[in-house]
Scaffold this motif. Structure first.
Motif, PDB file in Angstrom:
ATOM      1  N   GLU A  31       0.405  14.138 -47.231  1.00  0.00           N
ATOM      2  CA  GLU A  31      -0.025  12.827 -47.464  1.00  0.00           C
ATOM      3  C   GLU A  31       1.211  11.853 -48.267  1.00  0.00           C
ATOM      4  O   GLU A  31       1.347  10.735 -47.811  1.00  0.00           O
ATOM      5  N   ALA A  32       2.063  12.443 -48.767  1.00  0.00           N
ATOM      6  CA  ALA A  32       3.157  11.611 -49.229  1.00  0.00           C
ATOM      7  C   ALA A  32       3.875  10.973 -48.180  1.00  0.00           C
ATOM      8  O   ALA A  32       4.230   9.724 -48.054  1.00  0.00           O
ATOM      9  N   LEU A  33       4.330  11.902 -47.162  1.00  0.00           N
ATOM     10  CA  LEU A  33       4.856  11.391 -45.899  1.00  0.00           C
ATOM     11  C   LEU A  33       4.253  10.219 -44.999  1.00  0.00           C
ATOM     12  O   LEU A  33       4.772   9.476 -44.617  1.00  0.00           O
ATOM     13  N   LEU A  38       3.258   4.646 -43.743  1.00  0.00           N
ATOM     14  CA  LEU A  38       2.444   3.424 -43.383  1.00  0.00           C
ATOM     15  C   LEU A  38       3.021   2.335 -44.355  1.00  0.00           C
ATOM     16  O   LEU A  38       2.857   1.198 -43.946  1.00  0.00           O
ATOM     17  N   LYS A  39       3.412   2.667 -45.519  1.00  0.00           N
ATOM     18  CA  LYS A  39       3.973   1.567 -46.275  1.00  0.00           C
ATOM     19  C   LYS A  39       5.197   0.644 -45.694  1.00  0.00           C
ATOM     20  O   LYS A  39       5.365  -0.377 -45.683  1.00  0.00           O
ATOM     21  N   ASP A  40       6.101   1.711 -45.217  1.00  0.00           N
ATOM     22  CA  ASP A  40       7.186   1.096 -44.355  1.00  0.00           C
ATOM     23  C   ASP A  40       6.877   0.768 -42.921  1.00  0.00           C
ATOM     24  O   ASP A  40       7.885   0.288 -42.269  1.00  0.00           O
ATOM     25  N   ASN A 130      -5.019   5.072 -40.323  1.00  0.00           N
ATOM     26  CA  ASN A 130      -4.112   5.561 -40.781  1.00  0.00           C
ATOM     27  C   ASN A 130      -3.003   6.184 -39.692  1.00  0.00           C
ATOM     28  O   ASN A 130      -2.508   7.279 -40.361  1.00  0.00           O
ATOM     29  N   TYR A 131      -2.905   5.790 -38.594  1.00  0.00           N
ATOM     30  CA  TYR A 131      -1.951   6.483 -37.844  1.00  0.00           C
ATOM     31  C   TYR A 131      -0.566   6.243 -38.310  1.00  0.00           C
ATOM     32  O   TYR A 131      -0.154   5.077 -38.516  1.00  0.00           O
ATOM     33  N   ALA A 132       0.209   7.206 -38.472  1.00  0.00           N
ATOM     34  CA  ALA A 132       1.720   7.219 -38.619  1.00  0.00           C
ATOM     35  C   ALA A 132       2.341   8.278 -37.909  1.00  0.00           C
ATOM     36  O   ALA A 132       3.869   8.659 -38.401  1.00  0.00           O
ATOM     37  N   GLY A 133       1.744   8.433 -36.705  1.00  0.00           N
ATOM     38  CA  GLY A 133       2.679   9.616 -35.948  1.00  0.00           C
ATOM     39  C   GLY A 133       2.935  10.734 -36.747  1.00  0.00           C
ATOM     40  O   GLY A 133       3.912  11.687 -36.094  1.00  0.00           O
ATOM     41  N   ILE A 134       2.198  11.193 -37.561  1.00  0.00           N
ATOM     42  CA  ILE A 134       2.120  12.583 -38.173  1.00  0.00           C
ATOM     43  C   ILE A 134       1.059  13.063 -38.506  1.00  0.00           C
ATOM     44  O   ILE A 134      -0.002  12.852 -38.614  1.00  0.00           O
TER      45      ILE A 134
END
Length: 674
Positions: A31-33, A38-40, A130-134
């Motif tokens: 979740e943190a990663l 997403l923030k960056d 919420n896609y972030a490649g993770i």
């Protein structure tokens, strides 16, 4: 219902040396990663399992790779990538160049149990929201559920085709990402090159496996398959060891398959026992009797043939039990319940786990040095092995009492290197002794005077060895053995039977009297059962309802169903009462439209909004709510119709008939569409 014990602790790890020399995984907070990415406004890149050759390995696998290997994310490979789709058929994965058929065979078995699959593969992940490649997956790793975090960069060739696991639906990527997560857990893709189905079964479920040697022609193999296929089990099998090549009969040497179904069919000359298998390649099928092109199918009724035969080169096929025993050497069964015992409800496991360590020179005492068991001729160091006390009692009475109890003991050795194949496994086994005093660590003299109640027939270099024991209530000593330093985990599972004895006696007498069941007898059975998940609102199955159920099961138009067919029905009914109870949040005994759609989907069928409304009109009451009996009838018909569709469709999208083919179905098939 049977209940599997829960030890679902979250385990955050780090790639570091543990006390036993075993290497652990990186501490990664999914979740943190994800939130940070997403923030960056960036996509996650996994530095602990990078998109480089180091993650693939350094062995023979490199020779199988295409030139100019690239790493690409799913949105770069397809215009509409999806992580998972409930509309896709369950076994849609195909093996790539990695020799991990054992892994794929276990995955295919996993897809037959949606709830277990969603425990390993969180299905709410996507390439849009919420896609972030993770992505994150969960594996049962030596007593704990371990999260494994990866990025979604996958190896592809110059044409953008996946090199490793792929899906028959080119826009689905859950299988490829699951394989990558498992490769990370194992050390590299290279470390998936060889393995056993049983190992993957344990990592996916935390269950306990048993392996049957088919070469020894086990007694009552059909009876064993009968009991396993209706209970919550995963089943795999393996052909004879050798170089992986295709034989003339279509089977592959040295290859793992998934056993997906069994069926007793009625031919003109008598009964025939069939098993259904799936090749992880997604193609290359058996060419003998009962294959897709076999004339044997003409011996069945049109209805039975329609439901069972699917002429499609998708790697799934039927064969006779006799041919199965002749061409396969191992059958691997992963128990998720007390299974293999009976089909009654109310059985549970009492679960105990112990961890330990063999230390060379101190606690790695080795096995006994002589086969002379009677006079306990032990090696001088055997007593130094780790020792575990275990108390067995009759739980329903809360005290020790006469009679034997079922105990399943499983010993697992932890890997001695981050990469699972870099260091060979030790030969392990365990002994069981009766224990009569309170001493924790017994001296050498105890083993001179006491012979074991159970000992290993052979010490095996396996990840897991287990044995099912029947012991009287009392205290026992378990002694695990190995010759070198290693970490291990011991699992003790005692079966608890919380059964209505009157109900047990009823089943025993009833099935002894009626090997074939008609609608009246089916009604008697279903209304006699206690539906534990439904609480005080026990359902009543009318004669008409039982006739409807019978029509769907009675493939040979005999007016009855066999015990094996009833067991298959019972497995479905157990699932249906669980999902019905889960969605019936008000405990009214009824489901509305929203609850019905959720229940049907959880049971493995996808219905559109309009179809779900029609089902409520057809099976529901005046307030458009459906009770449990009507839900059962709906689900059985939906499953049958889905099977018919899959067997008739050419492309998975529709059924196309030419003008000469447009006619009414034979009378024997009308019950499918009533």
């Amino acid at each position: 219902m049977s209940v599997w014990p829960s030890i679902r602790g979250r385990w955050k790890q780090g790639w570091k040396e543990s006390t036993g020399g075993s290497l652990q995984q990186p501490q990664e907070d999914y979740e943190a990663l994800r939130d940070r990415c997403l923030k960056d406004h960036c996509l996650f890149e996994d530095s602990s399992f990078p998109a480089t050759q180091s993650s693939i390995g350094s062995g023979p696998l490199l020779q199988k790779l295409p030139p100019h290997l690239q790493w690409r994310r799913p949105p770069e490979l397809h215009s509409n990538p999806q992580f998972y789709s409930t509309k896709a058929k369950r076994m849609d994965l195909c093996q790539g160049v990695v020799g991990d058929c054992w892994f794929l065979a276990a995955v295919h078995a996993l897809t037959l149990h949606q709830d277990i699959l969603s425990r390993v593969v969180p299905l709410n992940q996507s390439f849009t929201e919420n896609y972030a490649g993770i992505f994150q997956f969960w594996f049962w790793h030596f007593g704990k559920w371990v999260p494994v975090v990866i990025d979604d960069r996958l190896p592809v060739n110059e044409a953008g085709q996946l090199v490793f696991v792929s899906s028959t639906y080119k826009n689905l990527f859950w299988g490829a990402l699951l394989e990558k997560a498992y490769a990370k857990l194992s050390g590299s893709y290279e470390d998936l090159q060889c393995g056993q189905v049983s190992e993957a079964f344990v990592d996916f479920t935390g269950g306990v496996t048993m392996t049957i040697n088919l070469v020894e022609d086990p007694i009552n193999l059909w009876g064993i398959l009968n009991k396993t296929t209706y209970s919550r089990t995963l089943i795999g099998c393996q052909t004879r060891i050798g170089e992986e090549r295709v034989q003339e009969n279509g089977l592959v040497d040295g290859h793992a398959y998934t056993l997906t179904a069994i069926r007793k069919v009625t031919c003109k000359y008598g009964p025939e026992y069939l098993v259904k298998l799936r090749n992880p390649w997604g193609k290359v099928e058996w060419q003998g009797d009962w294959s897709d092109s076999s004339r044997k199918w003409e011996l069945l009724s049109p209805k039975e043939k329609l439901l069972l035969l699917r002429k499609d080169n998708d790697g799934e096929f039927w064969m006779s039990l006799q041919d199965f025993k002749a061409h396969f050497v191992l059958l691997v069964i992963c128990k998720l319940t007390p299974g293999l015992l009976s089909f009654e409800v109310g059985q549970k496991w009492m679960y105990t786990m112990q961890e330990g360590r063999w230390e060379k020179g101190s606690t790695a005492g080795g096995r006994m040095k002589s086969s002379w068991i009677g006079d306990a001729m032990w090696g001088n160091t055997f007593w130094k092995n780790p020792q575990f006390l275990l108390s067995i009692w009759k739980p329903e009475e809360g005290r020790q009492s006469p009679g034997t109890c079922s105990l399943l003991v499983s010993l697992l050795q932890k890997p001695r290197h981050r990469c699972r194949n870099w260091k060979s496994r030790l030969a392990i086994g365990f002994y069981v002794f009766r224990h009569y005093n309170d001493r924790r660590k017994l001296p050498a003299e105890f083993f001179w005077a006491n012979a074991p109640l159970s000992w290993p027939e052979a010490f095996l270099k396996e990840k897991e060895v287990n044995r099912e024991l029947w012991l009287e209530p009392g205290t026992y000593l378990i002694v695990p053995c190995a010759s070198e330093t290693a970490l291990f985990v011991f699992l003790f599972l005692q079966e608890i039977v919380e059964q209505n004895e009157e109900q047990n006696e009823f089943f025993t007498k009833f099935f002894a009297k009626y090997p074939e069941i008609n609608a009246i007898q089916l009604q008697k059975i279903l209304n006699r059962m206690t539906w534990s998940s439904l609480g005080n609102r026990q359902p009543f199955f009318s004669f008409d309802a039982c006739q409807g159920i019978l029509a769907l099961l009675d493939l040979n138009a005999s007016g009855t169903v066999s015990i094996q067919e009833f067991r298959s029905l019972w497995k479905q009914l157990m699932l249906y009462q669980e999902v019905f109870h889960k969605q019936d949040s008000s405990r009214s005994g009824l489901l509305d439209w929203v609850q019905l759609q959720a229940a049907v989907m959880e049971a493995g069928i996808v219905l559109g909004d309009d179809v779900c409304q029609l089902m409520l009109l057809r099976y529901g009451g005046p307030r458009l709510q459906i009770d449990f009996v009507s839900f059962v009838l709906l689900m059985l018909r939906a499953v049958n119709m889905e099977n018919v569709f899959q067997n008739l469709t050419k492309d998975g999208k529709g059924i196309y008939l030419q003008k000469p083919e447009v006619r009414l179905p034979p009378r024997s098939q009308l019950s499918l569409v009533r």
